[in-house]
Design a protein around this motif. Structure first.
Motif, PDB file in Angstrom:
ATOM      1  N   GLN A 116      46.698  46.359  36.145  1.00 51.86           N
ATOM      2  CA  GLN A 116      45.728  45.963  35.120  1.00 51.86           C
ATOM      3  C   GLN A 116      45.811  46.913  33.931  1.00 51.86           C
ATOM      4  OE1 GLN A 116      42.183  46.123  37.824  1.00 51.86           O
ATOM      5  NE2 GLN A 116      41.620  44.253  36.722  1.00 51.86           N
ATOM      6  N   SER A 121      43.122  40.886  33.462  1.00 52.45           N
ATOM      7  CA  SER A 121      43.976  40.395  34.535  1.00 52.45           C
ATOM      8  C   SER A 121      45.409  40.897  34.372  1.00 52.45           C
ATOM      9  CB  SER A 121      43.976  38.861  34.546  1.00 52.45           C
ATOM     10  OG  SER A 121      42.691  38.356  34.855  1.00 52.45           O
ATOM     11  N   GLY A 147      43.421  41.174  40.503  1.00 53.38           N
ATOM     12  CA  GLY A 147      44.541  40.308  40.150  1.00 53.38           C
ATOM     13  C   GLY A 147      44.565  38.995  40.899  1.00 53.38           C
ATOM     14  N   THR A 150      46.678  35.522  39.964  1.00 50.08           N
ATOM     15  CA  THR A 150      47.622  35.770  38.880  1.00 50.08           C
ATOM     16  C   THR A 150      49.057  35.816  39.404  1.00 50.08           C
ATOM     17  OG1 THR A 150      47.512  38.191  39.072  1.00 50.08           O
ATOM     18  CG2 THR A 150      45.870  37.118  37.673  1.00 50.08           C
ATOM     19  N   ARG A 609      38.996  31.582  30.689  1.00 47.64           N
ATOM     20  CA  ARG A 609      39.627  32.454  31.676  1.00 47.64           C
ATOM     21  C   ARG A 609      40.032  31.658  32.910  1.00 47.64           C
ATOM     22  NH1 ARG A 609      38.828  38.156  31.523  1.00 47.64           N
ATOM     23  NH2 ARG A 609      40.034  38.202  33.463  1.00 47.64           N
ATOM     24  N   ALA A 611      40.937  31.332  36.742  1.00 48.42           N
ATOM     25  CA  ALA A 611      40.596  32.034  37.980  1.00 48.42           C
ATOM     26  C   ALA A 611      40.606  31.019  39.117  1.00 48.42           C
ATOM     27  CB  ALA A 611      39.228  32.700  37.862  1.00 48.42           C
ATOM     28  N   LEU A 707      36.333  39.160  38.262  1.00 39.99           N
ATOM     29  CA  LEU A 707      36.628  39.286  36.832  1.00 39.99           C
ATOM     30  C   LEU A 707      35.869  40.416  36.152  1.00 39.99           C
ATOM     31  CD1 LEU A 707      36.755  35.583  35.544  1.00 39.99           C
ATOM     32  CD2 LEU A 707      38.640  37.033  36.308  1.00 39.99           C
TER      33      LEU A 707
END
Length: 823
Positions: A116, A121, A147, A150, A609, A611, A707
């Motif tokens: 990070q 992220s 993470g 991702t 975002r 996720a 997050l």
């Protein structure tokens, strides 16, 4: 980490050692600064290093940059005391703005760990090698905390011995480099020495007091060997090659198993009091190779090529299966079993090009290909539905990602009466391809024992229906102007248009400026907009994993592609790109030759975002899927969503003092980073999902925690480095801020814990024998600090006493020795 709702008896209290760590750290730094020496040495510094990241100007130094840039030398990285030659570990040790947690029981994150920057992220960091875009991993981090969801760049696939220096741009740079440069850019510059070489070997291990079990253990034995050499080609050419071998044994910090109440049969109680779980690093083996070269051509042109190769075999931890339970056959495992995941990771990146001068213009044309292949296997497992004849080893899936890029960059400088300008224009085309392959049939088979869970334990294999084969083309063009107006004022202005085949076009821009009010003080600021396109893996990846439900029982969960009909029926929609606006304001100060300081405030606002949704579980889901889809039983489901808008605000401080002391040179460095992320405009639960059960939440407290505050908001370090002709002495104190863990087990039970800040002391002493040999001894976390013990709602009946959130990790003190020969 498992989802663990019930409150067992806590372990006995143990003393916490953090109180003594700051005092010991200060003492160690005092010793370094007080040691005498016999000879004078010249202080080295990176302040006057000309940077190539974040600007097209050819004469900008670190303090003259319009945006904050850190420069790390090869010596900085080598002396970071990195475990097993891990580049990401070195970056975390040297830069407080970078976080690299050592996760365990975290699926793919046990094999590919994510980095990070500024609390965002991992896929918000763009990685370059020699200024060229680096490819990402093929594996999606689905079971990790940091993470989660991702597809990061695998920093540890880049050999540390190949590095000349690293430039870290801590600001958005999408207009300069394209998608993903939201938090910043890490540019790895490879070693280009035309002559000489080095051979280096190191060995280390963890020696630590594991307080939950009352034992002192030595494990995690680590060996590292690297060699590199170069030779000149013609007048100005060179070729340099290197190889690394790395080996690391496992660590384990699991506690004694108290056995959950619902598992307490006579057969299961027979394993009570044993260490049935695993918490720590898995075993790993690495082979790295690299090369860097340039061949002069006629005129002012030259050919260049460079590349890296990594083959890594790793093991990861999974939950224990008790002897008497539906997930076991005593005929195979009479004492129960803990499946072990095996990762076979192959990574290659190759770039070739030509650069030179055409009239008044400098040109650089290149081709760039990168590929990552990951095969996921399991051993010490079984498919319970196949009965006592089930195999115990499985291949659960193959994953591959590759990208091919073509670049053309043109630049020239020209002078006006008031300023000097460097203008650059360029174009880039790249193709991305993502592919997954099914596992062994036995890894996903539904056998004749229908009362037993189907698929290989610790992760069912990909089925042929799960396979993905996606590709897309991306084209972009950019223009940038870097200007210097006299001695005081400089600017960087950039614009880029980037078109994704599947998402359309995005326009990004950046304006950055610096004004020097005096030789000792300058103000700098930047504003930019940036974006991150959903990766092909986030669009097409599907998998099966195992976790605990609210009753503490193992359940099979499915991660569904947003294109999966089940996900669409639950309310999934097409993913949209993340769009960001970055603001940065700071100052730099340099007082004489001894002291410099920089301070930056930043804000990063990101819309859409990406996720993972919360895990959707319960009878309502299972009954809905059984009634409408002809698939194996699904007990839990997740899929990717554009979950929320976020705003991250933070500050960064870096200061250096250098001078002569005791016949040598002393460098004192202090750095501090703060980043706080807040959620805004959280996505509502879609009507189809709410209709199944009003209590279902698409994006709730657990993923919000991922997050916002699962990573420490603050990190700081202070280091003292003293050297002369023979000695180099280093002491470094780090403070890792607090981190918060939140679970949602359903039924309103949402346990959480705040893990307090931790201090870490690292030190190294290196002695140079003549001009070629050097030996060093050192250690990380010398005071043997650990995170807080997890509370009774989280530590799962004594098995998992530590969480993975704190950057200090849960391995304890690490000691090492190193020998190096240069020629």
């Amino acid at each position: 980490m498992p989802r663990l709702p019930l409150r067992p008896t806590p372990p006995p209290p143990v003393p916490h050692r953090s109180a003594v760590a700051p005092a010991l750290s200060v003492l160690a730094l005092a010793l370094v600064t007080a040691l005498p020496a016999a000879a004078q040495s010249t202080t080295t510094t990176t302040l006057d290093q000309v940077i190539v990241t974040g600007t097209r100007a050819t004469d900008r130094t670190v303090l003259e940059s319009t945006s904050p840039v850190d420069v790390l030398t090869a010596e900085d990285i080598r002396r970071a005391g990195v475990v097993n030659g891990e580049l990401a570990s070195a970056l975390q040790a040297l830069l407080p703005s970078i976080n690299f947690p050592r996760q365990s029981n975290s699926g793919g994150a046990d094999h590919v760990r994510a980095v990070q920057l500024r609390g965002l992220s991992p896929d918000h960091v763009l990685v370059l090698v020699n200024g060229k875009r680096r490819h990402t991993s093929a594996l999606v981090s689905t079971d990790s905390k940091i993470g989660r969801g991702t597809t990061p760049v695998d920093f540890n696939a880049i050999p540390v011995s190949a590095i000349k220096r690293i430039e870290v741009l801590r600001d958005g740079a999408g207009a300069q480099y394209g998608s993903d440069a939201v938090a910043g850019v890490v540019n790895v510059i490879l070693d280009d020495d035309a002559e000489g070489g080095a051979v280096e070997a190191s060995y280390g291990l963890h020696h630590t007091d594991v307080e939950p079990i009352g034992r002192t253990v030595s494990d995690g034995q680590t060996s590292f060997l690297s060699a590199k050499a170069g030779t000149g080609l013609g007048a100005d050419g060179f070729v340099r090659v290197g190889v690394e071998l790395k080996n690391r044994e496992a660590t384990n910090r699991a506690g004694f198993d108290q056995v959950p109440p619902w598992e307490q049969t006579d057969a299961n109680l027979a394993v009570q009091g044993q260490r049935n779980y695993h918490l720590g690093d898995g075993q790993s083996r690495d082979l790295n190779g690299w090369f860097n070269s340039e061949i002069p051509l006629a005129g002012e042109a030259s050919l260049y090529a460079f590349g890296t190769f990594n083959q890594r075999d790793t093991e990861g931890a999974n939950y224990f299966r008790y002897p008497e339970g539906s997930a076991n056959w005593p005929e195979i495992y009479p004492d129960g079993y803990r499946p072990v995941s095996i990762g076979e990771n192959r990574d290659i990146g190759v770039v070739g090009g030509v650069r030179g001068r055409w009239g008044a213009w400098d040109y650089d044309a290149s081709l760039n290909h990168g590929r990552n292949d990951f095969t996921y296997r399991l051993r010490n497992s079984l498919n319970a539905s196949l009965g006592p004849s089930s195999p115990t080893r499985f291949r659960t899936g193959d994953f591959a990602f590759d990208q091919t890029l073509a670049n053309l960059d043109l630049s020239r400088g020209f002078e006006t009466s008031a300023a000097f300008h460097t203008v650059a224009v360029g174009a880039e085309f790249h193709n991305e391809h993502y592919e997954t392959g099914a596992g062994d049939p036995a890894s996903y088979a539904v056998g004749p024992y229908t009362d037993r869970p189907a698929g290989s334990q610790a992760g069912g294999g990909l089925t042929p229906q799960d396979e993905a084969d996606l590709d897309r083309d991306v084209a972009s063009g950019y223009a940038t102007v870097s200007s210097r107006f006299g001695e005081k004022f400089s600017t960087d202005l950039s614009a880029r248009y980037e078109h994704y085949q599947d998402f359309g076009g995005e326009v990004t821009g950046k304006l950055a400026a610096r004004y020097a009010f005096s030789p000792a003080f300058a103000l700098r600021g930047a504003v930019s907009n940036n974006f991150h396109a959903p990766s092909l893996a986030q669009i097409g990846y599907e998998s099966t994993s195992t976790g605990y439900n609210a009753a503490g029982q193992l359940v099979e969960g499915r991660l569904l592609s947003v294109n999966n009909p089940i996900a669409r029926a639950l309310g999934a929609t097409e993913l949209e790109p993340e769009e960001a606006v970055n603001l940065n304001l700071g100052f730099t100060s340099r007082v004489g030759e001894h002291f410099d300081l920089s301070f930056d405030l930043f804000q990063i606002s990101i819309d859409n975002r990406i996720a993972l949704s919360e895990a959707i579980t319960g009878d309502a889901l299972t009954d809905f899927v059984d009634a409408n889809f002809d698939v194996a039983r699904i007990e839990s489901a997740q899929f990717f969503v554009n979950a929320a808008d976020t705003r991250t605000r933070g500050a960064e401080l870096v200061g250096n003092w250098r001078g002569d002391l005791g016949g040598g040179s002393l460098l004192l460095t202090g750095a501090w980073s703060y980043a706080k992320t807040e959620l805004r405009n959280v996505i509502a639960t879609p009507p189809p999902l709410a209709a199944l059960d009003p209590d279902y939440v698409l994006f709730g407290v657990e993923e919000s925690n991922t997050l916002t505050d699962a990573a420490p908001r603050t990190r700081a370090q202070f280091s003292a480095n003293w050297n002369n002709d023979h000695w180099n002495l280093l002491a470094r104190v780090q403070r890792h801020g607090s981190a918060r863990r939140v679970f949602d087990f359903g039924g309103g039970f949402q346990p959480e814990q705040l893990y307090g800040a931790e201090w870490q002391l690292d030190a190294e002493a290196e002695y140079r024998i003549g001009t070629r040999w050097s030996v060093a001894v050192g250690g990380q976390n010398l005071t043997d600090e650990y995170p807080d013990l997890s509370n009774e709602d989280i530590y799962y009946f004594g098995n998992l006493p530590y969480d993975v959130l704190s950057p200090i990790g849960s391995n304890g003190a690490y000691w090492y020795g190193r020998v190096r020969y240069t020629f």
